[in-house]
Design an enzyme around this catalytic site. Sequence first.
Site, PDB file in Angstrom:
ATOM      1  N   ASP A   1      -3.988   0.986  -9.377  1.00  0.00           N
ATOM      2  CA  ASP A   1      -5.411   0.716  -9.632  1.00  0.00           C
ATOM      3  C   ASP A   1      -5.681   0.556 -11.120  1.00  0.00           C
ATOM      4  O   ASP A   1      -6.400  -0.351 -11.548  1.00  0.00           O
ATOM      5  CB  ASP A   1      -6.278   1.872  -9.104  1.00  0.00           C
ATOM      6  CG  ASP A   1      -6.181   2.031  -7.604  1.00  0.00           C
ATOM      7  OD1 ASP A   1      -5.474   1.235  -6.961  1.00  0.00           O
ATOM      8  OD2 ASP A   1      -6.814   2.966  -7.081  1.00  0.00           O
TER       9      ASP A   1
ATOM     10  N   GLU B   1       0.836  -1.212   0.000  1.00  0.00           N
ATOM     11  CA  GLU B   1       0.000   0.000   0.000  1.00  0.00           C
ATOM     12  C   GLU B   1       0.867   1.257   0.000  1.00  0.00           C
ATOM     13  O   GLU B   1       1.840   1.342   0.755  1.00  0.00           O
ATOM     14  CB  GLU B   1      -0.908  -0.032   1.232  1.00  0.00           C
ATOM     15  CG  GLU B   1      -2.320   0.375   0.946  1.00  0.00           C
ATOM     16  CD  GLU B   1      -3.057  -0.581   0.007  1.00  0.00           C
ATOM     17  OE1 GLU B   1      -3.280  -0.194  -1.159  1.00  0.00           O
ATOM     18  OE2 GLU B   1      -3.405  -1.700   0.426  1.00  0.00           O
ATOM     19  N   HIS B   2       0.503   2.204  -0.848  1.00  0.00           N
ATOM     20  CA  HIS B   2       1.220   3.480  -1.002  1.00  0.00           C
ATOM     21  C   HIS B   2       2.669   3.257  -1.473  1.00  0.00           C
ATOM     22  O   HIS B   2       3.512   4.128  -1.297  1.00  0.00           O
ATOM     23  CB  HIS B   2       1.190   4.311   0.292  1.00  0.00           C
ATOM     24  CG  HIS B   2      -0.171   4.894   0.567  1.00  0.00           C
ATOM     25  ND1 HIS B   2      -0.541   6.147   0.129  1.00  0.00           N
ATOM     26  CD2 HIS B   2      -1.252   4.389   1.213  1.00  0.00           C
ATOM     27  CE1 HIS B   2      -1.801   6.383   0.514  1.00  0.00           C
ATOM     28  NE2 HIS B   2      -2.248   5.332   1.161  1.00  0.00           N
TER      29      HIS B   2
ATOM     30  N   SER C   1     -13.234   1.933  -7.651  1.00  0.00           N
ATOM     31  CA  SER C   1     -14.360   2.230  -8.542  1.00  0.00           C
ATOM     32  C   SER C   1     -13.982   3.326  -9.533  1.00  0.00           C
ATOM     33  O   SER C   1     -14.394   3.288 -10.694  1.00  0.00           O
ATOM     34  CB  SER C   1     -15.603   2.634  -7.743  1.00  0.00           C
ATOM     35  OG  SER C   1     -15.469   3.913  -7.164  1.00  0.00           O
ATOM     36  N   SER C   2     -13.183   4.302  -9.094  1.00  0.00           N
ATOM     37  CA  SER C   2     -12.838   5.401 -10.009  1.00  0.00           C
ATOM     38  C   SER C   2     -11.972   4.909 -11.161  1.00  0.00           C
ATOM     39  O   SER C   2     -12.223   5.250 -12.313  1.00  0.00           O
ATOM     40  CB  SER C   2     -12.144   6.546  -9.262  1.00  0.00           C
ATOM     41  OG  SER C   2     -10.932   6.119  -8.681  1.00  0.00           O
TER      42      SER C   2
ATOM     43  N   GLY D   1     -11.884   1.825  -1.420  1.00  0.00           N
ATOM     44  CA  GLY D   1     -10.564   1.257  -1.663  1.00  0.00           C
ATOM     45  C   GLY D   1     -10.575   0.099  -2.649  1.00  0.00           C
ATOM     46  O   GLY D   1      -9.625  -0.666  -2.709  1.00  0.00           O
ATOM     47  N   LEU D   2     -11.659  -0.016  -3.436  1.00  0.00           N
ATOM     48  CA  LEU D   2     -11.738  -1.116  -4.410  1.00  0.00           C
ATOM     49  C   LEU D   2     -11.679  -0.590  -5.841  1.00  0.00           C
ATOM     50  O   LEU D   2     -12.022  -1.283  -6.787  1.00  0.00           O
ATOM     51  CB  LEU D   2     -13.019  -1.938  -4.172  1.00  0.00           C
ATOM     52  CG  LEU D   2     -13.169  -2.480  -2.733  1.00  0.00           C
ATOM     53  CD1 LEU D   2     -14.490  -3.235  -2.577  1.00  0.00           C
ATOM     54  CD2 LEU D   2     -11.994  -3.384  -2.349  1.00  0.00           C
TER      55      LEU D   2
ATOM     56  N   GLU E   1      -6.852  10.778 -13.325  1.00  0.00           N
ATOM     57  CA  GLU E   1      -6.917  10.945 -11.852  1.00  0.00           C
ATOM     58  C   GLU E   1      -5.944  12.035 -11.388  1.00  0.00           C
ATOM     59  O   GLU E   1      -6.301  12.898 -10.593  1.00  0.00           O
ATOM     60  CB  GLU E   1      -6.574   9.630 -11.141  1.00  0.00           C
ATOM     61  CG  GLU E   1      -7.537   8.501 -11.465  1.00  0.00           C
ATOM     62  CD  GLU E   1      -8.340   7.986 -10.263  1.00  0.00           C
ATOM     63  OE1 GLU E   1      -8.474   8.710  -9.251  1.00  0.00           O
ATOM     64  OE2 GLU E   1      -8.848   6.854 -10.357  1.00  0.00           O
TER      65      GLU E   1
ATOM     66  N   ASP F   1       3.033   2.475  -4.722  1.00  0.00           N
ATOM     67  CA  ASP F   1       2.966   2.598  -6.190  1.00  0.00           C
ATOM     68  C   ASP F   1       3.328   3.983  -6.710  1.00  0.00           C
ATOM     69  O   ASP F   1       3.426   4.164  -7.918  1.00  0.00           O
ATOM     70  CB  ASP F   1       1.601   2.135  -6.730  1.00  0.00           C
ATOM     71  CG  ASP F   1       0.446   3.025  -6.334  1.00  0.00           C
ATOM     72  OD1 ASP F   1       0.553   3.762  -5.327  1.00  0.00           O
ATOM     73  OD2 ASP F   1      -0.583   2.985  -7.037  1.00  0.00           O
TER      74      ASP F   1
HETATM   75  P1  ADP Z   1     -12.599   4.389  -5.063  1.00  0.00           P
HETATM   76  O1  ADP Z   1     -11.741   3.909  -3.927  1.00  0.00           O
HETATM   77  O2  ADP Z   1     -13.868   3.617  -5.127  1.00  0.00           O
HETATM   78  O3  ADP Z   1     -11.870   4.477  -6.340  1.00  0.00           O
HETATM   79  P2  ADP Z   1     -12.710   7.263  -5.355  1.00  0.00           P
HETATM   80  O4  ADP Z   1     -13.079   8.333  -4.390  1.00  0.00           O
HETATM   81  O5  ADP Z   1     -11.355   7.268  -5.952  1.00  0.00           O
HETATM   82  O6  ADP Z   1     -13.028   5.884  -4.637  1.00  0.00           O
HETATM   83  O7  ADP Z   1     -13.731   7.270  -6.581  1.00  0.00           O
HETATM   84  C1  ADP Z   1     -15.112   7.378  -6.421  1.00  0.00           C
HETATM   85  C2  ADP Z   1     -15.664   8.241  -7.549  1.00  0.00           C
HETATM   86  O8  ADP Z   1     -15.728   7.452  -8.769  1.00  0.00           O
HETATM   87  C3  ADP Z   1     -17.087   8.725  -7.327  1.00  0.00           C
HETATM   88  O9  ADP Z   1     -17.094   9.929  -6.576  1.00  0.00           O
HETATM   89  C4  ADP Z   1     -17.555   8.940  -8.758  1.00  0.00           C
HETATM   90  O10 ADP Z   1     -17.018  10.141  -9.265  1.00  0.00           O
HETATM   91  C5  ADP Z   1     -16.899   7.796  -9.508  1.00  0.00           C
HETATM   92  N1  ADP Z   1     -17.789   6.610  -9.564  1.00  0.00           N
HETATM   93  C6  ADP Z   1     -17.579   5.427  -8.973  1.00  0.00           C
HETATM   94  N2  ADP Z   1     -18.607   4.566  -9.219  1.00  0.00           N
HETATM   95  C7  ADP Z   1     -19.471   5.231 -10.000  1.00  0.00           C
HETATM   96  C8  ADP Z   1     -20.740   4.900 -10.605  1.00  0.00           C
HETATM   97  N3  ADP Z   1     -21.343   3.721 -10.417  1.00  0.00           N
HETATM   98  N4  ADP Z   1     -21.342   5.852 -11.367  1.00  0.00           N
HETATM   99  C9  ADP Z   1     -20.758   7.054 -11.551  1.00  0.00           C
HETATM  100  N5  ADP Z   1     -19.593   7.432 -11.012  1.00  0.00           N
HETATM  101  C10 ADP Z   1     -18.957   6.546 -10.245  1.00  0.00           C
HETATM  102 MG    MG Z   2     -10.193   5.709  -6.702  1.00  0.00          MG
END
Ligand code: ADP
Ligand code: MG
Length: 346
Positions: free
Chosen positions: A153, A18-19, A108-109, A105-106, A141, A21
């Site tokens: 990621d 972690e951290h 999504s972004s 932390g999975l 990002e 990268d």
């Molecule tokens: P993570 O750890 O999940 O990457 P982040 O804070 O880096 O958390 O990213 C979350 C952001 O990604 C949300 O604020 C949004 O902008 C975008 N995001 C994630 N999932 C979705 C979704 N299903 N629809 C639209 N935007 C999403």
């Molecule tokens: Mg993210």
Amino acid sequence: MPDTFTGSAPGRVNLIGEHTDYNGGMVLPAALSIGLEVALMPRKDSAVAVTSNGYDAPSIRDIDDDAVGEWSDPCVGAIREANAVGMLGGGATLDVHSTIPEGSGLSSSAALIVAVLKAARAAAGDGPNDIELAVAARRVENHYIGVPCGIMDQMAVALATPGTAMALDTKTLDYDLVALPESYEMVVVHSGLTRKLTDGRYSARKEECDAAKRFFGTDDLCLLDRATVEAADLDSIPRRRALHCLTEHARVKFALAAMKAGDMHSVGALMNESHASMRDLFEMSLPEIDGLVESAVEFGALGARLTGGGFGGCIVACLEQGRRASWLERLLAKHPQGRFIDAVGA
Ligand code: ADP
Ligand code: MG
């Protein structure tokens, strides 16, 4: 109706590293079964119109809009990047469907940005390879959204395959896909606490690492020698951040060797050490998460740790196959704010 193009990417769980990268080190993430899909329709105008299963109201933005802290920022940034690398010539209509919890932390972004770029590549019929796409997603990002994250990621969600872990050297982008051992699984449990990487704490850690980099005259804190860092006349905070980075990098290498040898007890012990380092040296955990990790081990995990950028989100625990149901029952009885997310195994 213009044609629709699709792109997808999984969530990822970082098993250890972690951290490291953005500090010249190694990471060991694995693809999850939860993931995200995007349907993209290219537009002739410069609008970026997004609907998502995660948000009630659609978002209509312009490709020239700066990031404003809205949920559609990653989509606007990804469409802008797709234009910059020649995969699109204008805006897009996007529909997002995701099963990855946000801010946990999975990744999504990263999954969202990579999925949009993959859909744009399908629209173009050709374009960057997956590694180049991951690098482009990191630019979104770092430079558009303003999160100073490393490359883990994006590489993990662009390239990792289910059932394998990705041993990635973040300095060279060389990677190895390693099968997860049979008879064990890595279980992801949400702490019930979410965070935003844009809230400043992640950036603060990055700046503290930068202070250590300046002191030692290197970008690669992970490659420093432990005795050198311990003996240096450096403030306690940057010294502890550097010590975390170099010991965490070493733990990734040990964990990789242990995993290849099927020695999951050693992998578990390294996960526990990693958590202690994140808690005490990098100071990225929270008391509730420390409690969840402690219970995970008490109830039978070989090892457990916070995973992801920190300050909330999920833990990952290494369990023998077949033990999950009773383990989860005890864990969630003690930590009712927690919830099961996913498990990865061979
Ligand atoms: P993570 O750890 O999940 O990457 P982040 O804070 O880096 O958390 O990213 C979350 C952001 O990604 C949300 O604020 C949004 O902008 C975008 N995001 C994630 N999932 C979705 C979704 N299903 N629809 C639209 N935007 C999403
Ligand atoms: Mg993210």
